[in-house]
Enzyme design. Sequence first.
Site, mmCIF file in Angstrom:
data_model
loop_
_atom_site.group_PDB
_atom_site.id
_atom_site.type_symbol
_atom_site.label_atom_id
_atom_site.label_comp_id
_atom_site.label_asym_id
_atom_site.label_seq_id
_atom_site.Cartn_x
_atom_site.Cartn_y
_atom_site.Cartn_z
ATOM 1 N N GLY B 215 -5.020 -25.090 5.403
ATOM 2 C CA GLY B 215 -5.253 -26.517 5.217
ATOM 3 C C GLY B 215 -6.613 -26.790 4.604
ATOM 4 O O GLY B 215 -7.134 -26.009 3.804
ATOM 5 N N SER B 216 -7.170 -27.864 5.022
ATOM 6 C CA SER B 216 -8.400 -28.347 4.379
ATOM 7 C C SER B 216 -9.587 -27.410 4.554
ATOM 8 O O SER B 216 -10.569 -27.511 3.822
ATOM 9 C CB SER B 216 -8.766 -29.727 4.934
ATOM 10 O OG SER B 216 -7.707 -30.625 4.687
#
Lengths: 456, 486
Positions: B215-216
Site C-alpha cells: 500500500g501507501s
Amino acid sequence: MPPPALTAKVTEPEPAPPPWSDTRAPRRGGVGLMLLAGAVLISALGHAYVGLVGRVQISTPHYAAGLAVAALLAHLAVRLRAPYADPVLLPIAVLLNGLGLVLIERLDLATPGQAGAGDQLRWSGLGVGLFALVVVGLRDHRVLQRYAYLSVTAALALMLVPVFFPAVNGAHIWIRFAGLSFQPGEFAKILLAVFFASYLAANRTALALTGRRLFWRLRLLPGRVLGPILTIWLLSVGVLVLERDLGTSLLFFGLFVIMLFTATGRIGWIAVGLLLAALGAYAVGTLEPHVHSRVQDWMNPFASIARGEGPGQLAQSLFAFAAGGLLGAGLGHGHSFLIGFAAKSDFVLATAGEELGLVGLTALLLLYGLLVSRGFRAGLALRDPFGRLLATGLASIVALQVFVIAGGVTGLIPLTGMAMPFLAQGGSSVVTNWIIVALLVRLSDSARRGGTGGSG
Amino acid sequence: MIRYIRWCAWFCVLLLAALLVNVARVQVWESAAYGANPANKRPAIERYAQPRGNLLVDGRPVTGSRDSGQLLRYERTYTDGPLYAPVTGFSSQTYGTSFAERAEDAVLAGTDPGLSAFPLWYDLSRGRPAGGDVATTLRAAVQEAAYRGLGGRRGAAVALEPATGRILALVSSPSYDPGLLSGTGTKVKAAWARLNADPARPMLNRALRETYPPGSTFKIVTAAAALDAGVVTDVDAPTHTPDPYPLPGTSTLLPNAGTGCEDASMAEAVQWSCNTVMAKIGVQVGLKGMVAAAERFGFNDEGLRVPSWVSRSDFDTDMSPDQLALSSIGQFNTRATPLQMAMVAAAVAQGGEIQTPFLVDRTTRHGGGLVRRHGPHTLGRAMSPPTALRLQELMVKVVEEGTGRNAAIPGARVGGKTGTAQHGVGNAGTPYAWFIGWAAADGAPQPAVAVAVVVEDAEAVRGDISGNGAAAPIARTMMEAALAGR
C-alpha cells in the site's frame, strides 16, 4: 578280510601321526593357568567397566571372585585328572562365559526388571561343576562307546518331551518345571554326537564299501544302511515340524552329515544329505508359517518398515551391528536393547557387535574358531575311530551353532533360534557347552597322553 | 580318516570366513546406509540424549530442556513460547525443527565442529560436546511491546537497528506455544493437527514468510526512485496532477482517500498520502527505473537469510503503464514481507544504506567460549544520501502533521509512513493497516530503530487513517521501548 581291490580304494593309508602325539606331550599346566588368569581378568575388567559406564553399583568383586573360583576349580580338575589336556580349551571357555555374563549384565542395565545375569551366573556355576564332574568322573572317553543306544534313546526322549509342553514364543523346545525352564534339545546334541560316533565307528566299513557303483565315486546306497540316515533325516524334519525349531534340526542334520563324511569319506553321502536337506528345507520353508516368515525376513529384513510396522528384530539387529562400525560404540554405550525380545539370548551377538565393533566381534569369532580348531586337533591326534569321530562331532556342534546363529543375526542365512555358545543367556545351553568342553578336554588329554591304542 | 577330519576343519574355516566377510559387510561397508535408515532410532536417541543448547534474548535463555525419562530423553521447553515463537521456531522430536532452532541446530545439538577445541577427541571418544548457546539480537522490551500491541490480532511487526541490521523485534500474531510440539506421542500429534487446522494460522511466520500488498508505505520507494532518477528535483514543486488521475492508456480513474491532492507537490503527496501524485511520479520514473529502485531496497530477492529464509518480496518487472501506476502506490501485484518494509524504513534512516538484517548475534560453547559472531554486513545502497535526507524530512512531516500522528514520541525525532492496502476482488477483503517508520532520540545523530507494522484485521476504515489508527500506535510503543533501552 575285504577284497584287496576295495581296500585300496577306501582305507587309505593313515599318514604317520604327528611326532608329538607319539611321545608324551609336555604338561602345560602353567600356560593354562596363566591364560585362565588372563581370561578372568579381561572379564572382570569388562564387568567393572559396564558398572562405570552405567553409573550403577554392580558387584564386580563378587562377579570376579565367583568367576575366579569357578575357573580355579575347573583348572584343578583338569590339572589332576587330565594333565595332558590342551591348555587353551578351558581358558577360552572361561573367557567366553565371562564375556557373556558381562554382556548380559550390560543389557540388564538397559532393561530394568528383567535381570538375567544372576541366573546366568548360577547356571554357569552349575556348568563348571558338571565340567569338573565329567573331567574327574570320565577317565576314558571310550567308555561312552558302550552307551550308544542308551544315548540315542535318551536323546529322542529329551527331544520329544517338550512337544507335550506349551509352545513358548512359537517353538516347542521348552520344559517348564518348578519355575525353571530347560531346553532338553540342548543336552540331546551331546547324546546324539556320542551315538553317531559310536554307530559310525562300528559300521563305517560297511557304509563305505557297500552299494552299487553309479559312476566315478558315487555309489547307490543299499536300503539296509540307508535306513539310519533316513531315520535321522525324518527325525530332523520331525523336530522341525513338531517343535518348530529350525535351528536344532539344522544342527542335528549338519552334525550327522559331517560325522558320516568323516567316517566314510564318501562324497555320495554328502550329495544325498545336501539333497535331502534342501528338499526338507524347501518344503518346510514353504509350508510352515513360522519358518516361512523367518525366510521372508531374511530375504527382506526391512519389509516391516516399508509396511509401516517399524523395524523387526532382524532389522534392529542389523542396525545394531551397523552402529558398531569398526571399533564399536564402547561397552555400555550402544542401543542394542532396541532389539527387544531375545536381545540377551539369540541376539546377544548384536550387543557385542555394536559395542565392541568389528574388531571385537572378529576377536570373539576367532576365539570360537580357536576352540573348534582345538577340537579338530584332538580328533586328529587320537588313534581310536570313536574318539576321532566324537572330537570331530563335538567341534562341529560348536562350529555349526556359531555359524547358524551368528549368520542368522547378521543376515547371512535365515534366522533360527539358537544360543551362541557360552555367550547367550540360557541355562541349558551354557551347561551343555561346558560338558562339550569337558569332553574335548578329556579327548585332548587322551590324544596327547599318547598310547590310548586303537587302530585308525 | 585324518584326511576327512581335515576337510571338515577346512569347511569350518570356510564358515568362519563367510561369517567374518558378512560381518564386515554389515559393520563397515553398509554401516552408513543402516545408520541412515529412518526406522533406526539411534540418531534420534543420541540427539536427545543431552540437554539442547539455549536461545538467549538479552543474555537470558528463553528456552530450556526437560528430562522426560523417555527413550528420547531431553525435550525442549520454552519460557515464553508464543512471544518468541517466530524467532525460535520449534524443536520437536516428532516434527523436526524450524527457524532459529533449525538454522542453528548444529550448535544447539552439539554437532558443530566449532564447539570443541579438539574435535578429534570427540571422534575418538564417540561423545558429543554439550549443546552451545545462541544469543539473538532481539531486545525483550521491543519484542514484548510489539506482541502486546498486536494483542492477538492477525499481523506482524518488525524492528531493526538501521546502523547494523540487528533485528530487535520479530513478532507474528496470533502465535502459538512451540513447547506443545516438543515431545512425542498423541498429545503432540493432536496439537500439531490443531495448529495446522486453525484458520488463524498461528504457525505462519507473518513477519518473514507472509507477503502483503504494502500500500501507501511503498510510496517511500517511489519517492526515492523519483529523487534519485531526477524525475523530481524540487519536492515542494507542484506536480500538475489531476484528481482523480486517469490511469495511462485506460479510462479508469484513480481516486484519493482524502482531499487536497490536486496538483500537490511530492512533499504534500507523501505527507497526505496522495495516490494520484505518486502513481503519476511512478509512471514518470518508468518501469525500468522503478524496478531498479525496488530491487535496490531488496525486492525480488529470494536469497535473504536471517538466518532462516525470508519470502521474496515482489515488484513486477513486466507491467503496462497503468499497472505500473498502481504498483507505484503499493497495489496491483506488489507484495512485501513486513521485514522488507522495515528494511525500507531502515534504509531511509541510515542515509540510504541497507544493512543485512540478522537475528543471531553470536553462538557460544556451553561454557561460554565464542564459536561465531555475526557482525553487521552491508546489503547495498538503496538511494543516495541526499535523497535519504530529503525523505527523512518528508517522513518526519507525516508524523508531525500528516497521516501518521499517532506514532509521535515526545522528545524524539520520528519519521513514518502509513498505509492501507486493499486486497481481494473489488477490494472486498479486509484492508491491511500498515505503518513503517524510524525514531531517533533527541540529539542523536542517527535513528536508532526502524519498524514496520502490519495489522490484517484493522477496523475497516478505508484510507490511511486505519494505518494511523491500528498500526502506528504499535510502532510507537516499539520505538519507545527501543529508544528507552539505549
